[in-house]
Enzyme design. Structure first.
Site, PDB file in Angstrom:
ATOM      1  N   GLY A 146       2.438 -28.995 -48.949  1.00 51.71           N
ATOM      2  CA  GLY A 146       1.946 -29.328 -47.725  1.00 51.71           C
ATOM      3  C   GLY A 146       0.583 -30.244 -47.956  1.00 51.71           C
ATOM      4  O   GLY A 146       0.024 -29.975 -48.904  1.00 51.71           O
ATOM      5  N   ILE A 191      -4.497 -24.498 -47.935  1.00 50.49           N
ATOM      6  CA  ILE A 191      -5.374 -24.057 -46.715  1.00 50.49           C
ATOM      7  C   ILE A 191      -5.238 -22.525 -46.739  1.00 50.49           C
ATOM      8  O   ILE A 191      -6.240 -21.713 -46.261  1.00 50.49           O
ATOM      9  CB  ILE A 191      -5.154 -24.613 -45.519  1.00 50.49           C
ATOM     10  N   ASP A 192      -4.151 -21.963 -47.241  1.00 47.14           N
ATOM     11  CA  ASP A 192      -3.733 -20.538 -47.090  1.00 47.14           C
ATOM     12  C   ASP A 192      -4.704 -19.558 -48.009  1.00 47.14           C
ATOM     13  O   ASP A 192      -4.656 -18.409 -47.733  1.00 47.14           O
ATOM     14  CB  ASP A 192      -2.134 -20.165 -47.557  1.00 47.14           C
ATOM     15  N   GLY A 252      -1.397 -19.355 -42.536  1.00 48.63           N
ATOM     16  CA  GLY A 252      -1.723 -18.787 -43.867  1.00 48.63           C
ATOM     17  C   GLY A 252      -0.547 -18.206 -44.521  1.00 48.63           C
ATOM     18  O   GLY A 252      -0.497 -17.695 -45.403  1.00 48.63           O
ATOM     19  N   ARG A 253       0.648 -18.600 -44.048  1.00 44.22           N
ATOM     20  CA  ARG A 253       2.112 -18.223 -44.590  1.00 44.22           C
ATOM     21  C   ARG A 253       2.045 -16.665 -44.678  1.00 44.22           C
ATOM     22  O   ARG A 253       1.745 -15.938 -43.791  1.00 44.22           O
ATOM     23  CB  ARG A 253       2.108 -18.961 -45.832  1.00 44.22           C
ATOM     24  N   GLU A 309       0.344 -16.242 -38.668  1.00 41.01           N
ATOM     25  CA  GLU A 309       1.758 -16.497 -38.276  1.00 41.01           C
ATOM     26  C   GLU A 309       2.664 -15.689 -38.836  1.00 41.01           C
ATOM     27  O   GLU A 309       3.923 -15.614 -38.421  1.00 41.01           O
ATOM     28  CB  GLU A 309       2.032 -17.923 -38.620  1.00 41.01           C
ATOM     29  N   ARG A 366      -3.054 -15.521 -22.583  1.00 48.09           N
ATOM     30  CA  ARG A 366      -2.622 -16.906 -22.836  1.00 48.09           C
ATOM     31  C   ARG A 366      -2.481 -17.119 -24.362  1.00 48.09           C
ATOM     32  O   ARG A 366      -3.116 -16.324 -25.232  1.00 48.09           O
ATOM     33  CB  ARG A 366      -3.560 -18.059 -22.401  1.00 48.09           C
ATOM     34  N   ARG A 404      -4.964 -27.986 -40.982  1.00 48.93           N
ATOM     35  CA  ARG A 404      -4.931 -28.848 -42.090  1.00 48.93           C
ATOM     36  C   ARG A 404      -5.178 -30.395 -42.250  1.00 48.93           C
ATOM     37  O   ARG A 404      -4.930 -31.111 -43.171  1.00 48.93           O
ATOM     38  CB  ARG A 404      -3.617 -28.457 -42.927  1.00 48.93           C
TER      39      ARG A 404
HETATM   40  O1  F6P Z   1       1.023 -23.622 -47.122  1.00 51.99           O
HETATM   41  C1  F6P Z   1      -0.038 -24.092 -46.103  1.00 51.99           C
HETATM   42  C2  F6P Z   1       1.046 -24.143 -44.648  1.00 51.99           C
HETATM   43  O2  F6P Z   1       0.207 -25.007 -43.771  1.00 51.99           O
HETATM   44  C3  F6P Z   1       1.186 -22.624 -44.071  1.00 51.99           C
HETATM   45  O3  F6P Z   1      -0.168 -22.167 -43.834  1.00 51.99           O
HETATM   46  C4  F6P Z   1       2.239 -23.124 -43.429  1.00 51.99           C
HETATM   47  O4  F6P Z   1       3.209 -21.749 -43.197  1.00 51.99           O
HETATM   48  C5  F6P Z   1       3.221 -23.965 -44.082  1.00 51.99           C
HETATM   49  O5  F6P Z   1       2.155 -24.676 -44.757  1.00 51.99           O
HETATM   50  C6  F6P Z   1       3.835 -25.126 -43.097  1.00 51.99           C
HETATM   51  O6  F6P Z   1       4.648 -25.896 -43.933  1.00 51.99           O
HETATM   52  P1  F6P Z   1       5.253 -27.095 -43.652  1.00 51.99           P
HETATM   53  O7  F6P Z   1       4.414 -28.213 -43.527  1.00 51.99           O
HETATM   54  O8  F6P Z   1       6.540 -27.255 -44.371  1.00 51.99           O
HETATM   55  O9  F6P Z   1       5.761 -27.006 -42.018  1.00 51.99           O
END
Ligand code: F6P
Length: 345
Positions: free
Chosen positions: A12, A128-129, A172-173, A224, A269, A278
């Protein structure tokens, strides 16, 4: 001729990638090492999509988000055909070594390309994670936390004015670093992270108590990949499959908010921050970290520390074997979450 130093960015996009590229080119130039930019991650080596990078072509890019090289999640190890194309292009373009800037997936692949196929590779961690082992921080994290904190600050306005529970879903995966840091910085009343399964009963009790004590609004930060405790699982099989899809997480915030409304008298909400976290310019801290990693990675190349990754340990740069970090995640530090819980409720 096999003197080119290649550089690719994989996975990413992440604020700070351009600062690494600029730093690599500038440091390499000091030792007359010519640099070749590889476009779209590993895909560029498969397709032969490369171009020389010079001091002039990387001027003024360190404050720009994204990556001038583009990126992809392509893995060259998927077939003999792609591996053969990489090998042919490697020779064709006179590559002698390669800097791979990436997250867990890209660096794991880099480790295999070095260990199993002999490519002289140095890795640079980005995400970013902040979930790559072997380094204290990754660049991109500080920017994502700043953006998420700013969002939480703004959401306080509506929460307070309308006495609502504002649920903020952050990225944050599989780790809760962004959630914990942004939640701490933004004074969240509750933070849900993947490392600690949550109980809806406790969340609702806490929110109700806050209301009874004259605080009818709350900010709940949800990572997430945060999941309910198995003893209090409220997700259907469909919801689970949709929200925790291996390659695309997202949606738990809405399900948590729905539960809050169903179980309390509170109005909830949701704001899902998503890719905003990002995008755009990196913070000063991320620019500095990315620049230091880029310079250090070139020095590792010169010392022939292949199969390793540049890292930051405390205030110093370090070299870490890729084999130690490949296929692993770094979970949120327990002590940081414990500190955050002091401010819950
Ligand atoms: O690893 C960075 C990240 O932004 C995660 O936080 C997120 O789950 C994932 O990439 C999203 O990935 P993609 O860009 O493939 O949708």
């Amino acid at each position: 001729m096999d003197n080119y130093l290649g550089i690719l960015t994989g996975g990413g996009d992440c604020p700070g990638l351009n600062a690494v590229i600029r730093a690599v080119v500038r440091r390499a130039q000091d030792d007359d090492i010519p640099v070749l930019g590889v476009y779209s991650g590993w895909q560029g080596l498969i397709d032969g999509n490369v171009a020389p990078l010079t001091k002039h072509s990387v001027a003024g890019i360190q404050y720009r988000g994204g990556t001038i090289l583009g990126t992809s999640r392509v893995n060259p190890l998927t077939s003999d055909d792609t591996l053969k194309k990489v090998q042919d292009n490697w020779r064709r373009f006179g590559l002698g070594r390669l800097i791979v800037v990436g997250g867990n997936g890209t660096l794991s692949c880099a480790m295999r390309m070095w260990r199993d196929h002999g490519y002289p590779i140095v890795g640079v961690p980005k995400t970013i994670d902040n979930d790559i082992p072997g380094t204290d921080y990754t660049f991109g994290f500080d920017t994502a936390v700043s953006i998420a904190t700013d969002a939480i600050d703004r959401l306080h306005t509506t929460a307070e004015a309308l006495h609502r529970v504002m649920v903020v879903e952050v990225m944050g995966r599989h780790s809760g670093w962004i959630a914990a840091y942004a939640g701490l910085a933004g004074a969240a009343d509750l933070i849900l992270v993947p490392e600690i399964p949550f109980r809806m009963s406790e969340i609702c009790d806490m929110l109700t108590k806050r209301k009874q004590m004259g605080r009818p609004f709350s900010i709940v930060v949800v990572a997430e990949d945060a999941k309910p405790h198995p003893e209090e699982d409220f997700l259907s099989a469909d919801e689970r499959a949709r929200v925790f899809h291996e390659n695309r997480l997202g949606g738990i915030g809405h399900l948590v908010a729905a539960q809050i409304e169903e179980r309390t008298q509170l109005e909830a909400r949701v704001s899902v921050l998503g890719y905003i976290q990002r995008g755009g310019a990196p913070t000063a801290a991320d620019r500095v970290l990315a620049t230091r990693l880029g310079v250090y990675a070139v020095e590792m190349v010169m010392r022939e520390e292949f199969g390793s990754m540049a890292a930051v340990h405390g205030t110093h740069m370090a070299s870490v074997p890729l084999i130690e970090i490949a296929d692993k995640y770094r979970p949120l530090d327990e002590e940081i979450y414990k500190t955050a819980t002091t401010f819950f409720g």
